[in-house]
Design an enzyme around this catalytic site. Structure first.
Site, PDB file in Angstrom:
ATOM      1  N   ASN A  84      23.631 -41.990  -8.822  1.00 12.60           N
ATOM      2  CA  ASN A  84      23.397 -42.543 -10.261  1.00 12.60           C
ATOM      3  C   ASN A  84      24.072 -43.876 -10.579  1.00 12.60           C
ATOM      4  O   ASN A  84      24.725 -44.507  -9.496  1.00 12.60           O
ATOM      5  CB  ASN A  84      23.921 -41.496 -11.178  1.00 12.60           C
ATOM      6  CG  ASN A  84      25.463 -41.271 -10.902  1.00 12.60           C
ATOM      7  OD1 ASN A  84      26.371 -42.280 -11.025  1.00 12.60           O
ATOM      8  ND2 ASN A  84      26.083 -39.950 -10.326  1.00 12.60           N
TER       9      ASN A  84
ATOM     10  N   PRO B 233      27.820 -28.135  -6.800  1.00 13.02           N
ATOM     11  CA  PRO B 233      29.007 -27.302  -7.418  1.00 13.02           C
ATOM     12  C   PRO B 233      29.675 -27.997  -8.656  1.00 13.02           C
ATOM     13  O   PRO B 233      29.814 -29.245  -8.498  1.00 13.02           O
ATOM     14  CB  PRO B 233      29.898 -27.405  -5.991  1.00 13.02           C
ATOM     15  CG  PRO B 233      29.648 -28.517  -5.394  1.00 13.02           C
ATOM     16  CD  PRO B 233      28.014 -28.850  -5.640  1.00 13.02           C
ATOM     17  N   ASP B 234      29.918 -27.274  -9.578  1.00 12.83           N
ATOM     18  CA  ASP B 234      30.664 -27.784 -10.994  1.00 12.83           C
ATOM     19  C   ASP B 234      32.175 -27.602 -10.748  1.00 12.83           C
ATOM     20  O   ASP B 234      32.770 -26.725 -10.428  1.00 12.83           O
ATOM     21  CB  ASP B 234      30.291 -27.070 -12.021  1.00 12.83           C
ATOM     22  CG  ASP B 234      30.614 -27.810 -13.276  1.00 12.83           C
ATOM     23  OD1 ASP B 234      29.764 -28.539 -13.710  1.00 12.83           O
ATOM     24  OD2 ASP B 234      31.858 -28.088 -13.615  1.00 12.83           O
ATOM     25  N   ILE B 235      32.609 -28.921 -10.316  1.00 11.68           N
ATOM     26  CA  ILE B 235      33.936 -29.111  -9.993  1.00 11.68           C
ATOM     27  C   ILE B 235      35.018 -28.514 -11.077  1.00 11.68           C
ATOM     28  O   ILE B 235      36.081 -27.873 -10.935  1.00 11.68           O
ATOM     29  CB  ILE B 235      34.147 -30.833  -9.540  1.00 11.68           C
ATOM     30  CG1 ILE B 235      33.480 -30.880  -8.183  1.00 11.68           C
ATOM     31  CG2 ILE B 235      35.792 -30.671  -9.098  1.00 11.68           C
ATOM     32  CD1 ILE B 235      33.685 -32.424  -7.938  1.00 11.68           C
TER      33      ILE B 235
ATOM     34  N   PHE C 262      34.810 -35.754 -18.764  1.00  8.09           N
ATOM     35  CA  PHE C 262      34.015 -36.901 -19.355  1.00  8.09           C
ATOM     36  C   PHE C 262      32.453 -36.637 -19.952  1.00  8.09           C
ATOM     37  O   PHE C 262      32.021 -35.697 -19.215  1.00  8.09           O
ATOM     38  CB  PHE C 262      33.635 -38.120 -18.761  1.00  8.09           C
ATOM     39  CG  PHE C 262      34.911 -39.097 -18.654  1.00  8.09           C
ATOM     40  CD1 PHE C 262      36.270 -38.823 -17.991  1.00  8.09           C
ATOM     41  CD2 PHE C 262      34.874 -40.260 -19.344  1.00  8.09           C
ATOM     42  CE1 PHE C 262      37.198 -39.533 -18.239  1.00  8.09           C
ATOM     43  CE2 PHE C 262      35.906 -41.228 -19.651  1.00  8.09           C
ATOM     44  CZ  PHE C 262      37.130 -40.754 -18.838  1.00  8.09           C
TER      45      PHE C 262
ATOM     46  N   LYS D  83      30.870 -28.563 -24.239  1.00  7.45           N
ATOM     47  CA  LYS D  83      30.993 -28.588 -22.870  1.00  7.45           C
ATOM     48  C   LYS D  83      32.273 -28.411 -22.404  1.00  7.45           C
ATOM     49  O   LYS D  83      32.759 -27.544 -21.558  1.00  7.45           O
ATOM     50  CB  LYS D  83      30.451 -29.908 -22.588  1.00  7.45           C
ATOM     51  CG  LYS D  83      30.325 -30.250 -21.002  1.00  7.45           C
ATOM     52  CD  LYS D  83      29.694 -31.607 -20.750  1.00  7.45           C
ATOM     53  CE  LYS D  83      28.142 -32.220 -21.257  1.00  7.45           C
ATOM     54  NZ  LYS D  83      27.991 -33.190 -20.731  1.00  7.45           N
TER      55      LYS D  83
HETATM   56  O1  C5P Z   1      27.972 -31.402 -17.985  1.00  8.28           O
HETATM   57  P1  C5P Z   1      28.388 -32.684 -17.372  1.00  8.28           P
HETATM   58  O2  C5P Z   1      27.812 -32.943 -16.053  1.00  8.28           O
HETATM   59  O3  C5P Z   1      27.597 -33.679 -18.322  1.00  8.28           O
HETATM   60  O4  C5P Z   1      29.889 -32.759 -17.463  1.00  8.28           O
HETATM   61  C1  C5P Z   1      30.351 -33.824 -17.075  1.00  8.28           C
HETATM   62  C2  C5P Z   1      31.615 -33.596 -16.845  1.00  8.28           C
HETATM   63  O5  C5P Z   1      31.817 -32.751 -15.853  1.00  8.28           O
HETATM   64  C3  C5P Z   1      32.278 -34.972 -15.918  1.00  8.28           C
HETATM   65  O6  C5P Z   1      33.864 -35.082 -16.378  1.00  8.28           O
HETATM   66  C4  C5P Z   1      31.881 -34.567 -14.695  1.00  8.28           C
HETATM   67  O7  C5P Z   1      33.044 -35.420 -13.834  1.00  8.28           O
HETATM   68  C5  C5P Z   1      32.447 -33.239 -14.498  1.00  8.28           C
HETATM   69  N1  C5P Z   1      31.297 -32.791 -13.438  1.00  8.28           N
HETATM   70  C6  C5P Z   1      31.924 -31.848 -12.568  1.00  8.28           C
HETATM   71  N2  C5P Z   1      31.124 -31.446 -11.576  1.00  8.28           N
HETATM   72  C7  C5P Z   1      29.803 -31.629 -11.608  1.00  8.28           C
HETATM   73  C8  C5P Z   1      29.375 -32.366 -12.478  1.00  8.28           C
HETATM   74  C9  C5P Z   1      29.947 -33.088 -13.355  1.00  8.28           C
HETATM   75  O8  C5P Z   1      32.801 -31.655 -12.538  1.00  8.28           O
HETATM   76  N3  C5P Z   1      28.862 -30.896 -10.665  1.00  8.28           N
END
Ligand code: C5P
Length: 395
Positions: free
Chosen positions: A208, A303-305, A321, A335
């Site tokens: 991106n 994976p959502d960190i 963010f 969110k």
């Molecule tokens: O839901 P969204 O992706 O818009 O959320 C953005 C936030 O989540 C950012 O702080 C980003 O660093 C974090 N994020 C994350 N893991 C992901 C995607 C986004 O922790 N896979």
């Protein structure tokens, strides 16, 4: 705002005799633009590179060079200064500082200065790597003298190596940091920055437009306020900031692993400024994929960190963010709740000056209690506004 500023600060600038002295003329201009007042002390050798008249014109004040022009000038000048900057600091001047020699005005000012001192060494790389110079620098550092640079690069002698004086912008930032309130001392801040790359095969990836500028600015601002900082960065074109741990990662799985390691080692704050991929190719082929006419890709959720870290038993304070297209902060607030963040920084990437790869940002900070609107400003300043709110919430 606790943003360290040079406004109304009194800077005493020592210029010693290296070719980089000409860059210090620009340094004086930039210090003045930042609202500081500047007095200049030049060594005899510095006067051979740049005339005092040049410094007098840009600083709008008399340049001092001799111990004997005015009585007690070596005591008066430092006592009136908030910060002594020595740029360039030559091997000779560093040697005198380190050994307490006071045979000219600048070295005498250094000894009588009770405030902060920041030096910007500049010399040929062989001189810089000489053990005598390294020992002198280490000794000064152990006595609290701050140092910025030198940087690797092409030197005036035509050679390449470490020895170039730090860029003016870096010296300005180091000066601001030197005067900053260390309100985040004791915190261990992890910042993620930049994009991730999700590979389809060894040569192709999904990524991106994130430049990493906001995350790097946050890492520098947290460092300047006394926090221990680890910057976990996806691939960016930005220089690696000094004074912090740096972990380079590529994909979202690598970033998750690096974040979890830092959290398990006691991070107190996690700032997720990285634009982590939401999707990754379901399969990464070991060899380059054959080119075919059309291609349908199967993607799996990355994976959502934040959500992963938020569920941990010893979790840090989490700042996320939300980059949105449009001014409605409602989705960001949701969110924040859904992912278990403590604070979310909303920005509308369609706003002029607030989009991708810009040096400025305009954000709204949401934290469950309050919405803080932060107008358009350089990302380093936006970073301080975010840290101000963090500090308020943690104390
Ligand atoms: O839901 P969204 O992706 O818009 O959320 C953005 C936030 O989540 C950012 O702080 C980003 O660093 C974090 N994020 C994350 N893991 C992901 C995607 C986004 O922790 N896979």
């Amino acid at each position: 705002m606790k943003n360290p500023s040079l406004k109304n600060k009194r800077v005493l600038l020592g210029v010693s005799g290296g070719i980089a002295a000409y860059k210090s003329v620009e340094l004086v201009r930039r210090l003045k633009d930042s609202g500081a007042s500047v007095s200049v002390v030049m060594t005899e050798a510095a006067r051979r590179f740049v005339t005092p008249l040049t410094f007098e014109a840009v600083s709008r004040s008399k340049v001092h060079s001799s111990l004997f022009d005015e009585p007690l000038v070596h005591i008066a000048l430092p006592s009136e200064a908030d910060l002594l900057i020595v740029a360039p600091a030559t091997a000779n001047t560093i040697g005198k500082f380190s050994n307490g020699i006071a045979d000219d005005l600048l070295s005498a000012c250094f000894l009588s200065c009770a405030g902060k001192t920041l030096i910007a060494p500049a010399m040929n790389w062989r001189m810089y790597e000489n053990p005598a110079v390294r020992e002198n620098l280490a000794r000064l550092a152990s006595r609290g003298v701050l140092q910025v640079g030198p940087e690797p690069g092409s030197l005036a002698c035509g050679e390449e190596g470490p020895g170039r004086m730090a860029e003016v912008q870096e010296i300005i930032e180091a000066a601001r940091a030197a005067l900053a309130d260390k309100d985040l001392r004791g915190e261990r801040v992890v910042v993620t920055a930049g994009p991730t790359r999700e590979y389809l095969d060894p040569v192709r990836f999904l990524s991106n437009r994130s430049s990493g500028k906001m995350g790097y600015a946050l890492a520098r601002a947290a460092r300047d306020r006394g926090a221990g900082v680890t910057l976990i960065s996806g691939p960016t074109a930005l220089p690696r900031p000094s004074g912090m741990d740096f972990v380079a990662v590529e994909d979202s799985a690598g970033m998750l692993e690096a974040v979890q390691r830092e959290v398990s080692q006691g991070a107190t704050v996690l700032i997720m400024a990285a634009a982590v991929a939401d999707y990754a190719p379901a399969e990464r082929s070991a060899g380059k994929r054959e080119k075919s006419r059309d291609l349908s890709l199967e993607l799996k959720a990355a994976p959502d960190i934040i959500s992963t870290v938020a569920k941990a038993s010893r979790r840090p304070f989490i700042i996320g963010f939300a980059a949105e297209t449009g001014g409605n902060t409602g989705r960001a607030a949701e969110k924040m709740k859904k992912k278990g963040m403590d604070m979310i920084v909303f920005n509308d990437v369609t706003e002029p000056g607030a989009g991708f790869d810009t040096d400025t940002n305009k954000v709204v900070i949401l934290d469950g209690n309050r919405e803080t609107h932060v107008g358009l400003m350089p990302k380093y300043d936006t970073a301080h506004a975010i840290l101000d709110r963090l500090f308020e919430m943690k104390t």
